[in-house]
Write an enzyme that holds these catalytic residues in place. Structure first.
Site, PDB file in Angstrom:
ATOM      1  N   CYS A   8       9.508 -12.504  14.662  1.00  0.00           N
ATOM      2  CA  CYS A   8       9.725 -11.135  15.153  1.00  0.00           C
ATOM      3  C   CYS A   8      10.102 -10.276  13.952  1.00  0.00           C
ATOM      4  O   CYS A   8       9.805 -10.650  12.813  1.00  0.00           O
ATOM      5  CB  CYS A   8      10.746 -11.091  16.285  1.00  0.00           C
ATOM      6  SG  CYS A   8      12.416 -11.595  15.833  1.00  0.00           S
ATOM      7  N   ARG A  14      14.384 -11.663  19.464  1.00  0.00           N
ATOM      8  CA  ARG A  14      13.261 -12.324  20.152  1.00  0.00           C
ATOM      9  C   ARG A  14      12.934 -13.707  19.626  1.00  0.00           C
ATOM     10  O   ARG A  14      12.910 -14.678  20.401  1.00  0.00           O
ATOM     11  CB  ARG A  14      12.011 -11.412  20.064  1.00  0.00           C
ATOM     12  CG  ARG A  14      12.128 -10.156  20.889  1.00  0.00           C
ATOM     13  CD  ARG A  14      11.044  -9.151  20.544  1.00  0.00           C
ATOM     14  NE  ARG A  14      11.303  -8.514  19.256  1.00  0.00           N
ATOM     15  CZ  ARG A  14      10.553  -7.568  18.699  1.00  0.00           C
ATOM     16  NH1 ARG A  14       9.454  -7.169  19.331  1.00  0.00           N
ATOM     17  NH2 ARG A  14      10.869  -7.032  17.542  1.00  0.00           N
ATOM     18  N   ASP A 119      10.667  -5.178  22.023  1.00  0.00           N
ATOM     19  CA  ASP A 119      11.869  -5.214  21.185  1.00  0.00           C
ATOM     20  C   ASP A 119      13.087  -4.858  22.053  1.00  0.00           C
ATOM     21  O   ASP A 119      13.180  -3.739  22.559  1.00  0.00           O
ATOM     22  CB  ASP A 119      11.683  -4.193  20.065  1.00  0.00           C
ATOM     23  CG  ASP A 119      12.875  -4.119  19.129  1.00  0.00           C
ATOM     24  OD1 ASP A 119      13.897  -4.783  19.400  1.00  0.00           O
ATOM     25  OD2 ASP A 119      12.780  -3.384  18.126  1.00  0.00           O
TER      26      ASP A 119
HETATM   27  P1  4NP Z   1      14.115  -8.703  16.767  1.00  0.00           P
HETATM   28  O1  4NP Z   1      14.876  -7.340  17.151  1.00  0.00           O
HETATM   29  O2  4NP Z   1      12.945  -8.291  15.874  1.00  0.00           O
HETATM   30  O3  4NP Z   1      13.663  -9.237  18.073  1.00  0.00           O
HETATM   31  O4  4NP Z   1      15.110  -9.578  16.053  1.00  0.00           O
HETATM   32  C1  4NP Z   1      15.314  -6.414  16.223  1.00  0.00           C
HETATM   33  C2  4NP Z   1      16.427  -6.689  15.466  1.00  0.00           C
HETATM   34  C3  4NP Z   1      16.894  -5.754  14.560  1.00  0.00           C
HETATM   35  C4  4NP Z   1      16.230  -4.554  14.416  1.00  0.00           C
HETATM   36  C5  4NP Z   1      15.096  -4.280  15.181  1.00  0.00           C
HETATM   37  C6  4NP Z   1      14.643  -5.214  16.082  1.00  0.00           C
HETATM   38  N1  4NP Z   1      16.710  -3.581  13.494  1.00  0.00           N
HETATM   39  O5  4NP Z   1      16.134  -2.476  13.434  1.00  0.00           O
HETATM   40  O6  4NP Z   1      17.691  -3.852  12.785  1.00  0.00           O
END
Ligand code: 4NP
Length: 146
Positions: A8, A14, A119
């Site tokens: 991800c 995720r 997300d």
């Molecule tokens: P992930 O979710 O890609 O599912 O781990 C996110 C975690 C952090 C961020 C965006 C999405 N961020 O912008 O820091």
């Protein structure tokens, strides 16, 4: 032994939950697999999974408390058979990094209906519960049939 890396963006919401689910399902079915996860960005390098990913996964019997975030590295193309992406941005990001045709063949969207795992970073617990179910729906496909 099959080796799967879930991908991800931040590697805290995720993909750690996806990897935890695949690990649990593979253990439940007695099919040994190596499963891990990584992010296309390094914002959260070394951090544990998001507290709601940890909480919701645990409520369904999946313990991801030991997870620590890591960014994707080129050598992962050699170390894994399948790179399962949560959305099209990650597919695109890995395609841009691919060195050879074999690398490209390993990149897939996690959902076999070709929909994305949204997300959930700025969302609430109910969104993490929906995410859990959407990941679980295809877990057996990746463990048994891929
Ligand atoms: P992930 O979710 O890609 O599912 O781990 C996110 C975690 C952090 C961020 C965006 C999405 N961020 O912008 O820091």
């Amino acid at each position: 032994m099959k080796k799967i890396l879930c991908i991800c963006l931040g590697n805290i919401c995720r993909s750690p939950m996806a990897a935890g689910i695949l690990k649990k399902v593979s253990e439940d079915f007695g099919i040994p697999m190596q499963v891990d996860s990584a992010g296309t960005a390094a914002y959260h390098n070394g951090e544990p999974a998001h507290r709601l990913s940890i909480k919701v996964a645990l409520e369904f019997g999946v313990d991801i408390s030991a997870h620590r975030a890591q960014p994707f590295k080129l050598e992962f193309f050699d170390q894994y058979d399948l790179l399962l992406c949560m959305d099209f941005d990650h597919v695109q990001s890995l395609r841009e990094k691919a060195r050879i045709e074999e690398d490209l063949k390993k990149i897939h969207l996690y959902r076999i209906d070709q929909t994305i795992i949204d997300d959930p970073y700025y969302k609430g617990e109910s969104d993490y519960i929906v995410m859990y179910h959407r990941l679980m729906e295809d877990a057996l496909y990746w463990v048994k049939f891929s």
